[in-house]
Design a protein around this motif. Sequence first.
Motif, PDB file in Angstrom:
ATOM      1  N   SER A 131     -47.838   3.887 -24.202  1.00 26.57           N
ATOM      2  CA  SER A 131     -47.324   3.757 -25.567  1.00 26.57           C
ATOM      3  C   SER A 131     -45.878   3.277 -25.544  1.00 26.57           C
ATOM      4  N   ALA A 132     -45.684   2.038 -26.005  1.00 21.40           N
ATOM      5  CA  ALA A 132     -44.350   1.425 -25.923  1.00 21.40           C
ATOM      6  C   ALA A 132     -43.754   1.254 -27.315  1.00 21.40           C
ATOM      7  N   GLY A 133     -42.434   1.245 -27.380  1.00 21.57           N
ATOM      8  CA  GLY A 133     -41.764   0.993 -28.650  1.00 21.57           C
ATOM      9  C   GLY A 133     -41.302  -0.459 -28.701  1.00 21.57           C
ATOM     10  N   PRO A 148     -47.196   8.892 -37.852  1.00 27.58           N
ATOM     11  CA  PRO A 148     -46.078   9.014 -36.916  1.00 27.58           C
ATOM     12  C   PRO A 148     -46.366   8.328 -35.586  1.00 27.58           C
ATOM     13  N   GLU A 149     -47.600   7.864 -35.386  1.00 25.66           N
ATOM     14  CA  GLU A 149     -47.959   7.084 -34.186  1.00 25.66           C
ATOM     15  C   GLU A 149     -49.163   6.229 -34.579  1.00 25.66           C
ATOM     16  N   THR A 150     -49.344   5.103 -33.907  1.00 21.73           N
ATOM     17  CA  THR A 150     -50.480   4.246 -34.262  1.00 21.73           C
ATOM     18  C   THR A 150     -51.757   4.742 -33.579  1.00 21.73           C
ATOM     19  N   LEU A 193     -38.276   4.315 -22.618  1.00 18.39           N
ATOM     20  CA  LEU A 193     -38.658   3.025 -23.184  1.00 18.39           C
ATOM     21  C   LEU A 193     -40.131   3.078 -23.589  1.00 18.39           C
ATOM     22  N   GLU A 194     -40.921   3.688 -22.742  1.00 16.75           N
ATOM     23  CA  GLU A 194     -42.373   3.756 -22.955  1.00 16.75           C
ATOM     24  C   GLU A 194     -42.887   5.047 -22.320  1.00 16.75           C
ATOM     25  N   GLY A 195     -43.913   5.644 -22.925  1.00 18.08           N
ATOM     26  CA  GLY A 195     -44.526   6.834 -22.337  1.00 18.08           C
ATOM     27  C   GLY A 195     -45.951   6.506 -21.900  1.00 18.08           C
ATOM     28  N   ASP A 204     -39.093  -1.690 -30.853  1.00 12.99           N
ATOM     29  CA  ASP A 204     -37.648  -1.745 -31.087  1.00 12.99           C
ATOM     30  C   ASP A 204     -36.874  -1.374 -29.822  1.00 12.99           C
ATOM     31  N   ARG A 205     -37.371  -0.365 -29.108  1.00  6.68           N
ATOM     32  CA  ARG A 205     -36.701   0.003 -27.843  1.00  6.68           C
ATOM     33  C   ARG A 205     -36.818  -1.123 -26.824  1.00  6.68           C
ATOM     34  N   SER A 206     -37.986  -1.803 -26.810  1.00  5.61           N
ATOM     35  CA  SER A 206     -38.127  -2.943 -25.887  1.00  5.61           C
ATOM     36  C   SER A 206     -37.132  -4.026 -26.284  1.00  5.61           C
ATOM     37  N   HIS A 226     -48.561  18.381 -26.576  1.00  3.90           N
ATOM     38  CA  HIS A 226     -49.721  19.275 -26.620  1.00  3.90           C
ATOM     39  C   HIS A 226     -51.020  18.602 -26.150  1.00  3.90           C
ATOM     40  N   TYR A 227     -51.080  17.275 -26.267  1.00  5.50           N
ATOM     41  CA  TYR A 227     -52.322  16.572 -25.933  1.00  5.50           C
ATOM     42  C   TYR A 227     -52.369  16.081 -24.481  1.00  5.50           C
ATOM     43  N   ALA A 228     -51.217  16.176 -23.777  1.00 11.57           N
ATOM     44  CA  ALA A 228     -51.131  15.472 -22.485  1.00 11.57           C
ATOM     45  C   ALA A 228     -51.406  16.370 -21.284  1.00 11.57           C
ATOM     46  N   ILE A 271     -30.970   0.649 -32.618  1.00  6.86           N
ATOM     47  CA  ILE A 271     -32.408   0.686 -32.930  1.00  6.86           C
ATOM     48  C   ILE A 271     -33.177   1.591 -31.972  1.00  6.86           C
ATOM     49  N   PHE A 272     -32.467   2.347 -31.110  1.00 12.05           N
ATOM     50  CA  PHE A 272     -33.176   3.165 -30.128  1.00 12.05           C
ATOM     51  C   PHE A 272     -34.009   4.252 -30.812  1.00 12.05           C
ATOM     52  N   ARG A 273     -33.406   4.983 -31.709  1.00  7.57           N
ATOM     53  CA  ARG A 273     -34.151   6.017 -32.434  1.00  7.57           C
ATOM     54  C   ARG A 273     -33.924   5.832 -33.927  1.00  7.57           C
ATOM     55  N   MET A 276     -46.333  -0.339 -29.727  1.00  9.73           N
ATOM     56  CA  MET A 276     -47.397  -1.162 -29.121  1.00  9.73           C
ATOM     57  C   MET A 276     -48.164  -0.164 -28.263  1.00  9.73           C
ATOM     58  N   GLU A 277     -49.349   0.222 -28.711  1.00 11.65           N
ATOM     59  CA  GLU A 277     -50.062   1.293 -28.019  1.00 11.65           C
ATOM     60  C   GLU A 277     -51.417   0.835 -27.496  1.00 11.65           C
ATOM     61  N   ILE A 278     -51.736   1.362 -26.324  1.00 12.94           N
ATOM     62  CA  ILE A 278     -53.054   1.129 -25.726  1.00 12.94           C
ATOM     63  C   ILE A 278     -53.714   2.486 -25.575  1.00 12.94           C
TER      64      ILE A 278
HETATM   65  N1  GAP Z   1     -48.892   8.006 -29.130  1.00 12.37           N
HETATM   66  C1  GAP Z   1     -47.923   8.563 -28.254  1.00 12.37           C
HETATM   67  C2  GAP Z   1     -46.562   8.493 -28.778  1.00 12.37           C
HETATM   68  O1  GAP Z   1     -46.324   8.165 -29.922  1.00 12.37           O
HETATM   69  P1  GAP Z   1     -44.066   8.875 -28.100  1.00 12.37           P
HETATM   70  O2  GAP Z   1     -43.467   9.068 -26.751  1.00 12.37           O
HETATM   71  O3  GAP Z   1     -43.727   9.855 -29.167  1.00 12.37           O
HETATM   72  O4  GAP Z   1     -45.632   8.815 -27.850  1.00 12.37           O
HETATM   73  C3  GAP Z   1     -44.044   6.286 -27.860  1.00 12.37           C
HETATM   74  O5  GAP Z   1     -43.709   7.430 -28.614  1.00 12.37           O
HETATM   75  C4  GAP Z   1     -42.929   5.265 -27.902  1.00 12.37           C
HETATM   76  O6  GAP Z   1     -42.579   4.970 -29.267  1.00 12.37           O
HETATM   77  C5  GAP Z   1     -41.630   5.751 -27.270  1.00 12.37           C
HETATM   78  O7  GAP Z   1     -41.642   5.556 -25.869  1.00 12.37           O
HETATM   79  C6  GAP Z   1     -40.613   4.860 -27.948  1.00 12.37           C
HETATM   80  O8  GAP Z   1     -40.544   3.597 -27.317  1.00 12.37           O
HETATM   81  C7  GAP Z   1     -41.190   4.683 -29.347  1.00 12.37           C
HETATM   82  N2  GAP Z   1     -40.541   5.610 -30.299  1.00 12.37           N
HETATM   83  C8  GAP Z   1     -40.861   6.891 -30.515  1.00 12.37           C
HETATM   84  N3  GAP Z   1     -40.058   7.432 -31.455  1.00 12.37           N
HETATM   85  C9  GAP Z   1     -39.201   6.457 -31.827  1.00 12.37           C
HETATM   86  C10 GAP Z   1     -38.126   6.377 -32.771  1.00 12.37           C
HETATM   87  N4  GAP Z   1     -37.788   7.393 -33.559  1.00 12.37           N
HETATM   88  N5  GAP Z   1     -37.460   5.200 -32.902  1.00 12.37           N
HETATM   89  C11 GAP Z   1     -37.809   4.126 -32.141  1.00 12.37           C
HETATM   90  N6  GAP Z   1     -38.810   4.150 -31.245  1.00 12.37           N
HETATM   91  C12 GAP Z   1     -39.514   5.292 -31.083  1.00 12.37           C
END
Ligand code: GAP
Length: 458
Positions: free
Chosen positions: A307-309, A148-150, A266-268, A311-313, A247-249, A190-192, A199-201
Motif C-alpha cells: 500500500s503506497a501513498g 480512510p483506505e482504498t 513511504l509504503e507499507g 503524495d508521499r511518493s 489489527h489486521y496484520a 504533503i507527507f501527512r 495506490m494499493e494492491i
Molecule cells: N490499506 C493499508 C493502509 O492504508 P497505511 O499504512 O495506513 O495502510 C498506506 O497507509 C500508505 O498511505 C502509507 O504508506 C502512506 O504512503 C499513505 N498515507 C497514509 N496516511 C497518509 C496521510 N495522512 N497523508 C498522506 N499519505 C498517507
Amino acid sequence: MTEQAPIKVDMEKIVSLCRRRGFIFPSSEIYGGLSSCWDYGPLGVELKRNIKEAWWRAVVQERDDMVGLDASILMHPQIWEASGHLKGFADPLVECKSCHLRWRSDELENSNCPSCGGELTESRLFNLMFKTFIGPVEDEASVVYLRPETAQGIFVNFQNVVNTTRKRLPFGIAQIGKAFRNEITTGNFIFRSREFEQMEIEFFIKPVTDKEWFNYWLEERLNWYVKLGIKRENLRLRQHTKEELAHYARECYDIDYLFPMGWSELEGIANRGDFDLVQHASVSGKSLDYFDEESKEHFLPYIIEPSAGVDRSTLAFLCDAYDEELEDGETRVLLHFHPTLAPIKVAVLPLSRQEKPVTVAKQIYTDLRQQWMVSYDDAQSIGRRYRRQDEIGTPFCVTVDFQSLEDEQATIRERDTMNQIRVPIVDLKTTLQAKLEGESLFILPPGGSIWKVEREER
Ligand code: GAP
C-alpha cells in the motif's frame, strides 16, 4: 519518524520550489488556506499522473496476474464495522487546557502542551474517519464515511472480480484513489495530510504461500522506486514490531525513505492473512470462499497488501531529484527526474524570435506534443531558459537557430550533463524517443553530429 538522519535537502527548499514553479499550492490560498490540504498545480499534476501511470503500468499493464478496479469513495457503513475501522481506527487525543491545541498523546515527549506548556486533558480515542450523510436527511441512519483506505473497496469486490474475470489464485487487484483521514497532527508538506491518494494492491494467494509472496512483494516494490531513480541508500525496509502491527496484520514492513525530516514511511507491505475476507463474509452474510479447482477445496485466500501513498511518493521523487550545482558563482537548481516521471519531457526553444526560426520551432513543437508533454519558451536568454527547464526537471531541450534553416538540423541539450548533439529535424522524434527510454545522449541518428559548445550562455 524514527531516527535522526543527515539532512540532504531541507523541506523549505522543496516547498518553495513547488510553490514558485507551480507544482503544489496550499489549498484555498486566497481564503488563507485550509490546514494540511494541498492543490497540485500544472507541473504537479503531471508529475503525480506520471507516478500513477508508472505504478499502473508496472503492477497491472505488464502483469498477467493483476487487474484494476475503481471503487466508490462512499461505501456501505457496515464495511467499516467489518473492517474494524469504526472501533479501532483511532488515535489517542489530548487537548491543552490553556491554548486548546490538540495533540496525539503517543507522539508527545512529556506530559505538557508542546506549544504553551499548559496542562493537558486525559487522553481519549479519536476516530480518524470523516463522517457525512447520504441523501437529504441528516440522521444516524444516513451516516456514511469517506473511506480512510482504498483497500476495502477491493475486498468487497473480490467475488465480482473472480466471477467476471475468471482469475485464479494467485492474482491481485490494484486500485488508485483518494482516501481521507481526519489526522490529529499533520505536516511536513504533503507527507501527512487529511486528503491524500493511495495506490494499493491486494494480492490474493493460497494461505501456505504467504511467506513467499510477502518476500516477493517486498523486493518488487523496493525495486520499483529504484528503477524510477530513487537512490538505493535513501530507502530501507523496516519491520513493524508486534506492538505496532495494525489489527489486521500478521506481519508488516514499511518501505521508508530518507525524507528531509528523517526516515519515514513511504509504503507499507502487510500480510493481512484472511482477516478481511473472514470479516466481510461474517458481517455481510455472503460467502467469499474461493474454490480451488486443483485441490477441489473451498477456502478464504490470504492477502498480501503493498500500500503506497501517491503524495508521499511525489514528495520522495521530488526530494531525491533535487540538486544544486555551483556554476560561475551562480546556483543551478535542477531536478534529476527519471524521464518517465518528468512533467515536461522536451522544451522547444528558438534562439531567435524572427519569423523563420520561429516557424520551424513551432512546427517541431506541434509535432512533438502529439507524443509527449512539451513546452515552448522563447522568453529571455537561452541560458535563462535552460535554467528554467532544469529547475522543473525537463530532460531535454531542443533549440532551433539560423543554421537550422540551412542544414535542417536542431540541437538537443541534455539536462544532467548539459551535453549537446546536432540532429536532423526529421529524426528528432525517434532520437528523443530513444533518449527518453534511456539511450546515451551521444548515440546519434545518421547525419547527426556532436555539437561543440564551449560554455552555455546565461
Ligand atoms: N490499506 C493499508 C493502509 O492504508 P497505511 O499504512 O495506513 O495502510 C498506506 O497507509 C500508505 O498511505 C502509507 O504508506 C502512506 O504512503 C499513505 N498515507 C497514509 N496516511 C497518509 C496521510 N495522512 N497523508 C498522506 N499519505 C498517507
